[in-house]
Design an enzyme around this catalytic site. Structure first.
Site, mmCIF file in Angstrom:
data_model
loop_
_atom_site.group_PDB
_atom_site.id
_atom_site.type_symbol
_atom_site.label_atom_id
_atom_site.label_comp_id
_atom_site.label_asym_id
_atom_site.label_seq_id
_atom_site.Cartn_x
_atom_site.Cartn_y
_atom_site.Cartn_z
ATOM 1 C CE LYS A 112 -4.285 -1.854 1.768
ATOM 2 N NZ LYS A 112 -5.393 -1.804 2.691
ATOM 3 C CE LYS A 195 -6.594 -7.961 -0.898
ATOM 4 N NZ LYS A 195 -6.963 -7.792 0.495
ATOM 5 C CE LYS A 198 -11.310 -0.773 1.881
ATOM 6 N NZ LYS A 198 -10.972 -1.978 2.629
HETATM 7 N N1 AQP Z 1 -10.432 -11.117 -2.041
HETATM 8 C C1 AQP Z 1 -10.611 -11.588 -0.814
HETATM 9 N N2 AQP Z 1 -10.776 -12.900 -0.594
HETATM 10 C C2 AQP Z 1 -10.971 -13.406 0.655
HETATM 11 N N3 AQP Z 1 -11.033 -12.620 1.753
HETATM 12 C C3 AQP Z 1 -10.878 -11.293 1.593
HETATM 13 N N4 AQP Z 1 -10.894 -10.245 2.467
HETATM 14 C C4 AQP Z 1 -10.701 -9.095 1.782
HETATM 15 N N5 AQP Z 1 -10.543 -9.353 0.463
HETATM 16 C C5 AQP Z 1 -10.668 -10.703 0.320
HETATM 17 C C6 AQP Z 1 -11.128 -10.396 3.889
HETATM 18 O O1 AQP Z 1 -12.180 -9.535 4.279
HETATM 19 C C7 AQP Z 1 -12.011 -9.178 5.642
HETATM 20 C C8 AQP Z 1 -12.298 -7.724 5.855
HETATM 21 O O2 AQP Z 1 -11.427 -6.948 5.091
HETATM 22 P P1 AQP Z 1 -11.188 -5.433 5.475
HETATM 23 O O3 AQP Z 1 -12.430 -4.674 5.331
HETATM 24 O O4 AQP Z 1 -10.529 -5.366 6.769
HETATM 25 O O5 AQP Z 1 -10.252 -4.866 4.417
HETATM 26 P P2 AQP Z 1 -9.208 -5.423 3.478
HETATM 27 O O6 AQP Z 1 -8.664 -6.740 3.753
HETATM 28 O O7 AQP Z 1 -8.234 -4.341 3.463
HETATM 29 O O8 AQP Z 1 -10.156 -5.479 2.195
HETATM 30 P P3 AQP Z 1 -9.704 -5.082 0.768
HETATM 31 O O9 AQP Z 1 -10.831 -4.983 -0.149
HETATM 32 O O10 AQP Z 1 -8.624 -6.008 0.389
HETATM 33 O O11 AQP Z 1 -9.202 -3.639 0.992
HETATM 34 P P4 AQP Z 1 -7.920 -2.983 0.385
HETATM 35 O O12 AQP Z 1 -8.117 -2.981 -1.083
HETATM 36 O O13 AQP Z 1 -7.937 -1.607 0.979
HETATM 37 O O14 AQP Z 1 -6.779 -3.820 0.830
HETATM 38 C C9 AQP Z 1 -10.608 -9.595 6.037
HETATM 39 O O15 AQP Z 1 -10.670 -10.738 6.848
HETATM 40 C C10 AQP Z 1 -9.952 -9.934 4.721
HETATM 41 O O16 AQP Z 1 -8.992 -10.942 4.850
#
Ligand code: AQP
Length: 332
Positions: A112, A195, A198
């Site tokens: 990031k 993966k 968002k």
């Molecule tokens: N693609 C994915 N497959 C399986 N699990 C996923 N998680 C996220 N993306 C996938 C799981 O969702 C939970 C909550 O996530 P979060 O809201 O804490 O944020 P994150 O992991 O930062 O989600 P993003 O979409 O991946 O955000 P960015 O793009 O900002 O990094 C977690 O348990 C995560 O593992």
């Protein structure tokens, strides 16, 4: 009864399919067998700039989605992270226990911050995994249901818990990640090598649960597959098709083998059309349920207030023990 703890960010408004299949779905199942603590992690959200009005609205939207997904406040403790000040308090202690280089090795931070550049990266984003350590240890959680991308942060939690216990005496339960192999990583529909996320996914690669069902159906139908024609699970050589099979299997309960059999000799289009229908059937009532919780914000806030009270009782006890072990003079 073993305890679980997990959290989800309120940043995007809607959860995406990866959040749901990778994490939230397991949360719902685990509330039946575990003492479960689940939270909307607004402290984590501000590691990147947030509009205050949007953050407030999105926090309620996140809580409403968790209820719509099946969390039952009678069976689990559902709360908002900032309602429990002990998270920030224990995070400071954990910050002081973490090596600078150790924190710098967190791959999510490296990815990031590399994308944003160091001037636009907050120190909060750097220490975010350490706040996560505090989140988990406060509740003495045995297991942490998350997606694969969070495994390293749970490993850090184990290291710090062991370090603290070694230095100051047994204080924290050593947690283990709870990651289901099948849904550990849901992939981007347009680029099945990354993966679904968002921040990194293109709009067409990402399914937001609260989007128009028709638009989600369209995204499934235009998912990237491969030039082969056989519908079978092979994550390495057929990542796009395998991702669709995983989604299909998890949403319907049909096994991968059953699906492979069902689509033997059929074209990719048939699989996509059926999965698009499955998706519409899943998101339509999910959106309605979410909306009905949002239509009654007073009841929603009451659920969260009750959850925070239950969470604080546990968190305060852990923090008090921790402060005592550290040698902080008790306030009289
Ligand atoms: N693609 C994915 N497959 C399986 N699990 C996923 N998680 C996220 N993306 C996938 C799981 O969702 C939970 C909550 O996530 P979060 O809201 O804490 O944020 P994150 O992991 O930062 O989600 P993003 O979409 O991946 O955000 P960015 O793009 O900002 O990094 C977690 O348990 C995560 O593992």
């Amino acid at each position: 009864v073993p305890r679980v703890l997990s959290g989800i960010q309120p940043t995007a408004g809607s959860f995406h399919l990866g959040n749901y299949l990778g994490a939230v779905r397991q949360w719902v199942a685990l509330q039946e067998s575990h003492d479960a603590f689940y939270m909307v992690v607004d402290l984590h959200a501000i590691t990147v700039p947030q509009d205050p009005a949007e953050l407030r609205a999105n926090t309620r939207i996140a809580a409403a989605q968790l209820l719509a997904a099946g969390l039952d406040p009678e069976r689990c403790t559902l709360f908002v992270q900032s309602h429990v000040p002990e998270h920030a308090q224990l995070a400071w202690v954990m910050n002081c226990l973490t090596g600078f280089g150790e924190a710098g090795r967190m791959t999510q931070f490296k990815d990031k911050s590399a994308k944003q550049g160091t001037d636009r990266t907050s120190v909060g984003l750097f220490t975010y995994p350490i706040l996560q350590v505090a989140d988990i240890l406060l509740y003495q959680a045995h297991q942490v249901p998350v997606g694969e991308d969070q495994r390293q942060h749970v490993e850090l939690t184990r290291d710090l818990a062991e370090r603290f216990n070694g230095r100051y005496g047994e204080t924290f339960t050593i947690p283990a990640p709870y990651i289901l192999k099948e849904t550990a990583k849901i992939y981007d529909l347009q680029d099945p090598s990354i993966k679904m996320s968002k921040s990194a996914s293109s709009p067409k690669g990402l399914i937001n649960l609260l989007d128009e069902p028709k638009s989600s159906a369209k995204k499934i139908k235009s998912a990237v597959t491969d030039t082969d024609t056989v519908i079978r699970f092979d994550a390495e050589n057929k990542p796009g098709v395998s991702n669709l099979l995983t989604i299909y299997s998890t949403l319907t309960g049909a096994s991968i083998a059953e699906l492979e059999q069902k689509y033997e000799g059929k074209m990719y289009g048939a699989l996509k059309t059926d999965l698009a229908d499955v998706m519409v059937e899943f998101v339509t009532p999910f959106r309605d349920r979410t909306q009905s919780y949002l239509d009654d914000p007073e009841s929603l806030d009451a659920v969260l207030a009750k959850g925070a009270e239950k969470a604080r009782a546990v968190a305060a006890e852990t923090l008090a023990t921790t402060y005592d072990r550290l040698g902080f003079l008790p306030a009289k």
